[in-house]
Design an enzyme around this catalytic site. Structure first.
Site, PDB file in Angstrom:
ATOM      1  N   LYS A 124       0.843  -1.203   0.000  1.00  0.00           N
ATOM      2  CA  LYS A 124       0.000   0.000   0.000  1.00  0.00           C
ATOM      3  C   LYS A 124       0.872   1.245   0.000  1.00  0.00           C
ATOM      4  O   LYS A 124       1.750   1.397   0.846  1.00  0.00           O
ATOM      5  CB  LYS A 124      -0.903   0.024   1.244  1.00  0.00           C
ATOM      6  CG  LYS A 124      -1.769   1.282   1.341  1.00  0.00           C
ATOM      7  CD  LYS A 124      -2.807   1.181   2.440  1.00  0.00           C
ATOM      8  CE  LYS A 124      -2.381   1.709   3.770  1.00  0.00           C
ATOM      9  NZ  LYS A 124      -2.287   3.185   3.872  1.00  0.00           N
TER      10      LYS A 124
ATOM     11  N   ASP B 298     -14.161  14.630  -3.859  1.00  0.00           N
ATOM     12  CA  ASP B 298     -14.352  15.899  -4.575  1.00  0.00           C
ATOM     13  C   ASP B 298     -15.656  15.767  -5.359  1.00  0.00           C
ATOM     14  O   ASP B 298     -16.378  14.776  -5.200  1.00  0.00           O
ATOM     15  CB  ASP B 298     -13.137  16.162  -5.498  1.00  0.00           C
ATOM     16  CG  ASP B 298     -12.883  17.655  -5.712  1.00  0.00           C
ATOM     17  OD1 ASP B 298     -13.851  18.388  -5.979  1.00  0.00           O
ATOM     18  OD2 ASP B 298     -11.717  18.076  -5.620  1.00  0.00           O
TER      19      ASP B 298
ATOM     20  N   ASP C  62      -3.673   4.348  -1.799  1.00  0.00           N
ATOM     21  CA  ASP C  62      -4.555   4.847  -0.732  1.00  0.00           C
ATOM     22  C   ASP C  62      -4.615   6.373  -0.789  1.00  0.00           C
ATOM     23  O   ASP C  62      -3.977   7.065   0.000  1.00  0.00           O
ATOM     24  CB  ASP C  62      -4.019   4.346   0.619  1.00  0.00           C
ATOM     25  CG  ASP C  62      -4.979   4.591   1.756  1.00  0.00           C
ATOM     26  OD1 ASP C  62      -6.145   4.972   1.496  1.00  0.00           O
ATOM     27  OD2 ASP C  62      -4.578   4.390   2.917  1.00  0.00           O
TER      28      ASP C  62
ATOM     29  N   THR D  32     -11.342   6.847  11.437  1.00  0.00           N
ATOM     30  CA  THR D  32     -11.249   6.381  12.830  1.00  0.00           C
ATOM     31  C   THR D  32     -10.634   7.445  13.736  1.00  0.00           C
ATOM     32  O   THR D  32     -10.714   7.338  14.948  1.00  0.00           O
ATOM     33  CB  THR D  32     -10.420   5.091  12.924  1.00  0.00           C
ATOM     34  OG1 THR D  32      -9.230   5.281  12.172  1.00  0.00           O
ATOM     35  CG2 THR D  32     -11.180   3.914  12.383  1.00  0.00           C
TER      36      THR D  32
ATOM     37  N   ARG E 102       3.536  -0.576  10.780  1.00  0.00           N
ATOM     38  CA  ARG E 102       4.705  -0.583  11.665  1.00  0.00           C
ATOM     39  C   ARG E 102       5.099  -1.937  12.236  1.00  0.00           C
ATOM     40  O   ARG E 102       6.312  -2.168  12.396  1.00  0.00           O
ATOM     41  CB  ARG E 102       4.512   0.474  12.762  1.00  0.00           C
ATOM     42  CG  ARG E 102       4.648   1.880  12.182  1.00  0.00           C
ATOM     43  CD  ARG E 102       4.004   2.919  13.060  1.00  0.00           C
ATOM     44  NE  ARG E 102       2.557   2.773  13.085  1.00  0.00           N
ATOM     45  CZ  ARG E 102       1.751   3.545  13.794  1.00  0.00           C
ATOM     46  NH1 ARG E 102       2.252   4.486  14.562  1.00  0.00           N
ATOM     47  NH2 ARG E 102       0.450   3.366  13.750  1.00  0.00           N
TER      48      ARG E 102
HETATM   49  O1  C5P Z   1       1.515   1.146  11.178  1.00  0.00           O
HETATM   50  P1  C5P Z   1       0.091   0.716  11.176  1.00  0.00           P
HETATM   51  O2  C5P Z   1      -0.073  -0.796  11.116  1.00  0.00           O
HETATM   52  O3  C5P Z   1      -0.728   1.325  12.279  1.00  0.00           O
HETATM   53  O4  C5P Z   1      -0.432   1.276   9.776  1.00  0.00           O
HETATM   54  C1  C5P Z   1      -1.768   1.195   9.405  1.00  0.00           C
HETATM   55  C2  C5P Z   1      -1.972   1.784   8.040  1.00  0.00           C
HETATM   56  O5  C5P Z   1      -3.374   1.805   7.797  1.00  0.00           O
HETATM   57  C3  C5P Z   1      -1.487   3.199   7.853  1.00  0.00           C
HETATM   58  O6  C5P Z   1      -1.118   3.339   6.465  1.00  0.00           O
HETATM   59  C4  C5P Z   1      -2.705   4.032   8.171  1.00  0.00           C
HETATM   60  O7  C5P Z   1      -2.718   5.254   7.486  1.00  0.00           O
HETATM   61  C5  C5P Z   1      -3.809   3.134   7.650  1.00  0.00           C
HETATM   62  N1  C5P Z   1      -5.102   3.341   8.298  1.00  0.00           N
HETATM   63  C6  C5P Z   1      -5.303   3.219   9.662  1.00  0.00           C
HETATM   64  N2  C5P Z   1      -6.543   3.406  10.207  1.00  0.00           N
HETATM   65  C7  C5P Z   1      -7.564   3.703   9.418  1.00  0.00           C
HETATM   66  C8  C5P Z   1      -7.389   3.826   8.050  1.00  0.00           C
HETATM   67  C9  C5P Z   1      -6.132   3.635   7.511  1.00  0.00           C
HETATM   68  O8  C5P Z   1      -4.383   2.928  10.400  1.00  0.00           O
HETATM   69  N3  C5P Z   1      -8.760   3.838   9.955  1.00  0.00           N
END
Ligand code: C5P
Length: 236
Positions: free
Chosen positions: A35, A65, A60, A120, A211
């Site tokens: 992603k 718009d 993503d 979220t 992460r």
């Molecule tokens: O590092 P981590 O596992 O928290 O990354 C989650 C990914 O999912 C990030 O790219 C974040 O922007 C995305 N994301 C999220 N929560 C959401 C929507 C997208 O953590 N509600």
């Protein structure tokens, strides 16, 4: 898109091109998709995406718009052959329908359109502040149904919504779930998390994991461990 063999989507959250390339090279054998998000795309554009991988990616961009502009954005990224593209359900049915018509021009290899419902990061109070009187859960469901009716292929949803949405929308729409933490991983800024196996059992098709993979000392090994745990879970 049939259900993925490897449901892991690795979130390549960096604007550093060399870091993205390094992660992509080491993670590609162990995950189902990569992603790339808005910051990377704004920094490096389509050439940057191509420099990271020759495989279809999850783009993503969370488009939002007027319908004509979103359709133009979808058309503009079609040459990349992305597997998935996000847009905001709150843009409304006409915007989503226009995006779907634009995506169809790529034929069967078109990107799947995933709708984001309520971010979220928005608390119940923050949602009220935007003029939405309903609870976040009710608004998520309203926007989810609107998006699917209008032509979205699926939804991005949080761990706490996935079981409710799967029960409400049936088996077909794709559910892509971030906020995943393998057993023992640090939650960081994610407040409510599920383990990979829990998310799949709750009805997720794809898991977005950032992460816990990219922050590991050995990202490839971290991704491989999650993939093999999921495979064991499926076999059990
Ligand atoms: O590092 P981590 O596992 O928290 O990354 C989650 C990914 O999912 C990030 O790219 C974040 O922007 C995305 N994301 C999220 N929560 C959401 C929507 C997208 O953590 N509600």
């Amino acid at each position: 898109m049939t259900r993925p063999q490897n449901p892991i989507i690795a979130a390549v959250d960096t604007t550093d091109l060399v870091t993205a390339q390094t992660w992509a090279r080491s993670l590609t054998p162990h995950v189902g998709l990569l992603k790339l998000g808005l910051a990377f795309y704004l920094a490096h554009g389509q050439a940057g995406v191509r420099a990271v991988t020759d495989q279809p990616v999850f783009l993503d961009l969370k488009l939002h718009d007027i319908p004509n502009t979103v359709a133009g954005g979808v058309t503009a990224v079609l040459p990349l052959g992305a597997a998935m593209l996000t847009l905001h359900a709150s843009g409304g049915s006409a915007m989503i329908a226009a995006a779907r018509i634009a995506a169809e021009k790529a034929g069967t290899a078109r990107p799947k359109l995933l709708a984001v419902t309520v971010l979220t990061s928005l608390s119940a109070e923050a949602l009220t502040e935007t003029g939405v009187a309903d609870s976040p859960a009710a608004q998520v469901l309203r926007l989810a149904k609107l998006a699917l009716r209008a032509g979205a292929d699926g939804l991005v949803c949080s761990p706490q919504e996935v079981a409710m949405l799967r029960a409400e929308i049936g088996p077909e729409p794709l559910l892509v779930v971030p906020g995943i933490r393998p057993v023992g991983a640090a939650a960081a800024d994610q407040a409510r998390t599920l383990t990979p196996r829990e998310a799949i059992s709750a009805g997720a098709d794809w898991l977005v994991i950032g992460r816990p993979i990219t922050g590991a000392a050995d990202p490839a090994a971290a991704a491989a461990a999650i993939a093999s745990d999921l495979a064991r879970g499926q076999a059990a």
